[in-house]
Motif scaffolding. Structure first.
Motif, PDB file in Angstrom:
ATOM      1  N   UNK A 140       0.716  -1.225  -0.062  1.00 50.36           N
ATOM      2  CA  UNK A 140      -0.148   0.010   0.138  1.00 50.36           C
ATOM      3  C   UNK A 140       0.753   1.169  -0.002  1.00 50.36           C
ATOM      4  N   UNK A 141       2.066   1.300   0.809  1.00 46.82           N
ATOM      5  CA  UNK A 141       2.879   2.374   0.663  1.00 46.82           C
ATOM      6  C   UNK A 141       3.566   2.461  -0.520  1.00 46.82           C
ATOM      7  N   UNK A 142       3.782   1.556  -1.492  1.00 49.55           N
ATOM      8  CA  UNK A 142       4.371   1.619  -2.868  1.00 49.55           C
ATOM      9  C   UNK A 142       3.271   2.454  -3.409  1.00 49.55           C
ATOM     10  N   UNK A 258      10.372  10.617  -5.195  1.00 51.99           N
ATOM     11  CA  UNK A 258       9.337   9.803  -5.099  1.00 51.99           C
ATOM     12  C   UNK A 258       9.651   8.461  -5.959  1.00 51.99           C
ATOM     13  N   UNK A 259      10.756   8.890  -6.765  1.00 46.93           N
ATOM     14  CA  UNK A 259      10.810   7.453  -7.762  1.00 46.93           C
ATOM     15  C   UNK A 259      11.567   6.394  -6.808  1.00 46.93           C
ATOM     16  N   UNK A 260      12.572   7.220  -6.085  1.00 47.86           N
ATOM     17  CA  UNK A 260      13.291   6.302  -5.117  1.00 47.86           C
ATOM     18  C   UNK A 260      12.449   5.676  -4.086  1.00 47.86           C
ATOM     19  N   UNK A 261      11.464   6.546  -3.416  1.00 44.84           N
ATOM     20  CA  UNK A 261      10.733   5.912  -2.583  1.00 44.84           C
ATOM     21  C   UNK A 261       9.813   4.935  -3.143  1.00 44.84           C
ATOM     22  N   UNK A 262       9.264   4.800  -4.385  1.00 43.10           N
ATOM     23  CA  UNK A 262       8.420   3.677  -5.041  1.00 43.10           C
ATOM     24  C   UNK A 262       9.362   2.564  -5.122  1.00 43.10           C
ATOM     25  N   UNK A 263      10.593   2.596  -5.813  1.00 39.19           N
ATOM     26  CA  UNK A 263      11.629   1.667  -5.839  1.00 39.19           C
ATOM     27  C   UNK A 263      11.748   0.836  -4.599  1.00 39.19           C
ATOM     28  N   UNK A 264      12.243   1.706  -3.725  1.00 40.20           N
ATOM     29  CA  UNK A 264      12.469   1.150  -2.430  1.00 40.20           C
ATOM     30  C   UNK A 264      11.255   0.310  -1.580  1.00 40.20           C
ATOM     31  N   UNK A 265      10.175   1.000  -1.964  1.00 41.04           N
ATOM     32  CA  UNK A 265       8.941   0.231  -1.099  1.00 41.04           C
ATOM     33  C   UNK A 265       8.511  -1.029  -1.789  1.00 41.04           C
ATOM     34  N   UNK A 266       9.007  -1.161  -3.219  1.00 37.63           N
ATOM     35  CA  UNK A 266       8.484  -2.103  -3.895  1.00 37.63           C
ATOM     36  C   UNK A 266       9.570  -3.461  -3.382  1.00 37.63           C
ATOM     37  N   UNK A 268      11.058  -3.441  -0.362  1.00 39.05           N
ATOM     38  CA  UNK A 268      10.608  -3.787   0.716  1.00 39.05           C
ATOM     39  C   UNK A 268       9.299  -4.682   1.028  1.00 39.05           C
ATOM     40  N   UNK A 269       8.488  -4.283   0.011  1.00 33.18           N
ATOM     41  CA  UNK A 269       7.250  -5.247   0.034  1.00 33.18           C
ATOM     42  C   UNK A 269       7.606  -6.773   0.008  1.00 33.18           C
ATOM     43  N   UNK A 270       8.654  -6.975  -1.055  1.00 32.33           N
ATOM     44  CA  UNK A 270       9.102  -8.480  -1.308  1.00 32.33           C
ATOM     45  C   UNK A 270       9.841  -9.096  -0.135  1.00 32.33           C
ATOM     46  N   UNK A 271      10.552  -8.159   0.571  1.00 28.57           N
ATOM     47  CA  UNK A 271      11.577  -8.629   1.557  1.00 28.57           C
ATOM     48  C   UNK A 271      11.216  -8.279   2.849  1.00 28.57           C
ATOM     49  N   UNK A 272       9.810  -7.889   3.296  1.00 27.10           N
ATOM     50  CA  UNK A 272       9.537  -7.250   4.491  1.00 27.10           C
ATOM     51  C   UNK A 272       9.616  -8.632   5.551  1.00 27.10           C
ATOM     52  N   UNK A 273       9.161  -9.634   5.202  1.00 27.91           N
ATOM     53  CA  UNK A 273       9.060 -10.592   6.225  1.00 27.91           C
ATOM     54  C   UNK A 273      10.460 -11.085   6.559  1.00 27.91           C
ATOM     55  N   UNK A 274      11.406 -10.790   5.956  1.00 28.44           N
ATOM     56  CA  UNK A 274      12.806 -11.179   6.022  1.00 28.44           C
ATOM     57  C   UNK A 274      13.646 -10.244   6.900  1.00 28.44           C
ATOM     58  N   UNK A 275      12.996  -9.173   7.019  1.00 26.15           N
ATOM     59  CA  UNK A 275      14.022  -8.120   7.598  1.00 26.15           C
ATOM     60  C   UNK A 275      13.780  -8.140   9.324  1.00 26.15           C
ATOM     61  N   UNK A 320       6.565   2.073   6.458  1.00 30.63           N
ATOM     62  CA  UNK A 320       5.849   0.998   6.661  1.00 30.63           C
ATOM     63  C   UNK A 320       6.359  -0.014   7.766  1.00 30.63           C
ATOM     64  N   UNK A 321       7.798  -0.196   7.710  1.00 28.99           N
ATOM     65  CA  UNK A 321       8.377  -1.063   8.676  1.00 28.99           C
ATOM     66  C   UNK A 321       8.161  -0.736   9.990  1.00 28.99           C
ATOM     67  N   UNK A 322       8.257   0.595  10.393  1.00 23.50           N
ATOM     68  CA  UNK A 322       8.065   1.033  11.761  1.00 23.50           C
ATOM     69  C   UNK A 322       6.689   1.154  12.172  1.00 23.50           C
ATOM     70  N   UNK A 323       5.797   1.443  11.097  1.00 24.04           N
ATOM     71  CA  UNK A 323       4.322   1.272  11.608  1.00 24.04           C
ATOM     72  C   UNK A 323       3.985  -0.107  11.822  1.00 24.04           C
ATOM     73  N   UNK A 324       4.371  -0.982  11.087  1.00 17.91           N
ATOM     74  CA  UNK A 324       3.977  -2.554  11.242  1.00 17.91           C
ATOM     75  C   UNK A 324       4.724  -2.883  12.621  1.00 17.91           C
TER      76      UNK A 324
END
Length: 406
Positions: A140-142, A258-266, A268-275, A320-324
């Protein structure tokens, strides 16, 4: 308790997709006035100080929406709050479009922020209550980042001094069309599907819970400083680039960020459960300090744009990581924790806009960027203290990623 909204059928999964579109529009609202900065300052004959007041009242409105939405959800239900948020944003944009004057624009900014705040809090709390919440909130943050990226790009490519007013009309049309889709979808849901949740009347507020009080305070501080950096950096970037000699590069710099934000969050969305969330937050904050300090001193446009891109990458996954992580640390009060986190973020964006606007107007661009760097230092300190606090007790292990460094 997982909201009924996200259980069961494929139709219920569509609510998550609607949530992504909600976040897309919230992203456009966050950069709405910042993207129109050159036209607003020219048309209303205002300076960075007056721009700070506009951004301040937008975020005070956002804070109001964030704090009121949990109360409204308990009274009116989820669907009603989301619908009211859309209607409020449409009404605010029409007010800013049809009634001239800077004061009216500031009032419109307040109500625009209120609608966006109610949407973000309600949708965010739903998703955090779901399985794989870190991944879902990152997705969603993406969409939030996509909205914040594409909006200034659209302004850059299509808007002139004579046509900038039509941006309000375009946004009203897009929100109205989405509102019609949302109402059509809601009418197809079973009765009671979007009703208010059942409340546990014995559950004390987090503010009075001694066991969680320190985590709540640190969570609020982190969100406050993070939003002070992310949102204000995007909003003031056109003015900063103008001060640093990049007359025609302001909106392109915002799009780069914001391009960097989108790339970074994309990613993170794939790797979030491993962080490891707290280690990730500390590393991101430390890198941001260095990058902002270098950006303050950089004079070449190409170097500035490269630094802006990497600053965006560092900022991308932090929210998104801090919020979750914060919500799952207090898993028995996810809705309340989410509300506090987003409220603190909106308050940080509002209050710190004055400090940054003042430093930009009276001491120049380098001074304003060093203020951002100082905020990143405070962000780093909050992340360290959060880690120390969680070493005293075990973090709930819903996803593997929600474990503190040990």
């Amino acid at each position: 308790m997982t909201p009924l909204l996200f259980r069961g059928s494929e139709k219920m999964k569509k609510v998550f997709y609607f949530g992504c579109i909600f976040y897309f529009f919230i992203g456009t609202i966050h950069v709405f006035f910042g993207s129109l900065t050159p036209y607003l300052l020219s048309s209303y004959e205002k300076g960075p100080g007056e721009l700070s007041s506009l951004i301040f009242f937008q975020f005070i409105g956002f804070l109001t929406g964030v704090l009121l939405s949990p109360i409204l959800v308990r009274k009116k239900g989820y669907g009603a709050v989301l619908t009211m948020g859309l209607l409020l944003m449409i009404g605010a944009l029409l007010l800013g479009l049809l009634v001239p004057g800077w004061t009216i624009l500031v009032v419109a900014g307040f109500f625009l922020g209120s609608g966006a705040g109610s949407l973000e809090t309600t949708a965010g709390a739903y998703v955090i209550s779901m399985a794989n919440s870190a991944k879902r909130i990152s997705i969603m943050e993406v969409f939030f980042g996509l909205g914040a990226l594409l909006f200034p790009l659209l302004i850059l490519l299509t808007v002139t001094e004579e046509t900038w007013h039509y941006v309000f009309l375009f946004q009203v049309g897009a929100l109205t069309f989405f509102l019609m889709l949302w109402l059509t979808f809601m009418n197809k849901l079973p009765r009671g599907q979007m009703a208010a949740p059942i409340q546990d009347m014995k559950k004390p507020s987090l503010l009075f819970d001694r066991g969680n009080r320190m985590i709540v305070v640190l969570m609020i501080c982190f969100a406050f400083f993070y939003a002070g950096i992310e949102t204000n950096f995007a909003n003031f970037l056109p003015s900063i680039m103008l001060e640093k000699g990049g007359d025609n590069w302001g909106l392109f710099a915002v799009s780069t960020f914001w391009t960097a934000i989108v790339i970074g969050r994309t990613v993170i969305a794939r790797k979030a459960d491993q962080l490891h969330p707290l280690r990730f937050l500390k590393l991101s904050a430390a890198l941001m300090i260095v990058l902002l300090a270098v950006f303050a001193l950089a004079t070449h446009i190409a170097a500035q744009l490269i630094l802006i891109f990497f600053i965006g990458l560092c900022a991308a996954g932090m929210f998104p990581i801090a919020l979750t992580a914060s919500a799952l640390m207090i898993e028995n009060a996810i809705d309340e924790a989410t509300s506090y986190f987003i409220a603190a973020a909106s308050l940080g964006g509002a209050c710190l806009s004055f400090l940054i606007g003042f430093s930009l107007e009276w001491a120049g661009a380098a001074s304003a960027v060093f203020v951002f760097a100082f905020l990143a230092v405070l962000l780093f300190a909050a992340a360290i203290q959060m880690n120390r606090s969680r070493k005293k007790e075990t973090i709930p292990t819903q996803p593997p990623a929600m474990k503190a460094d040990r």
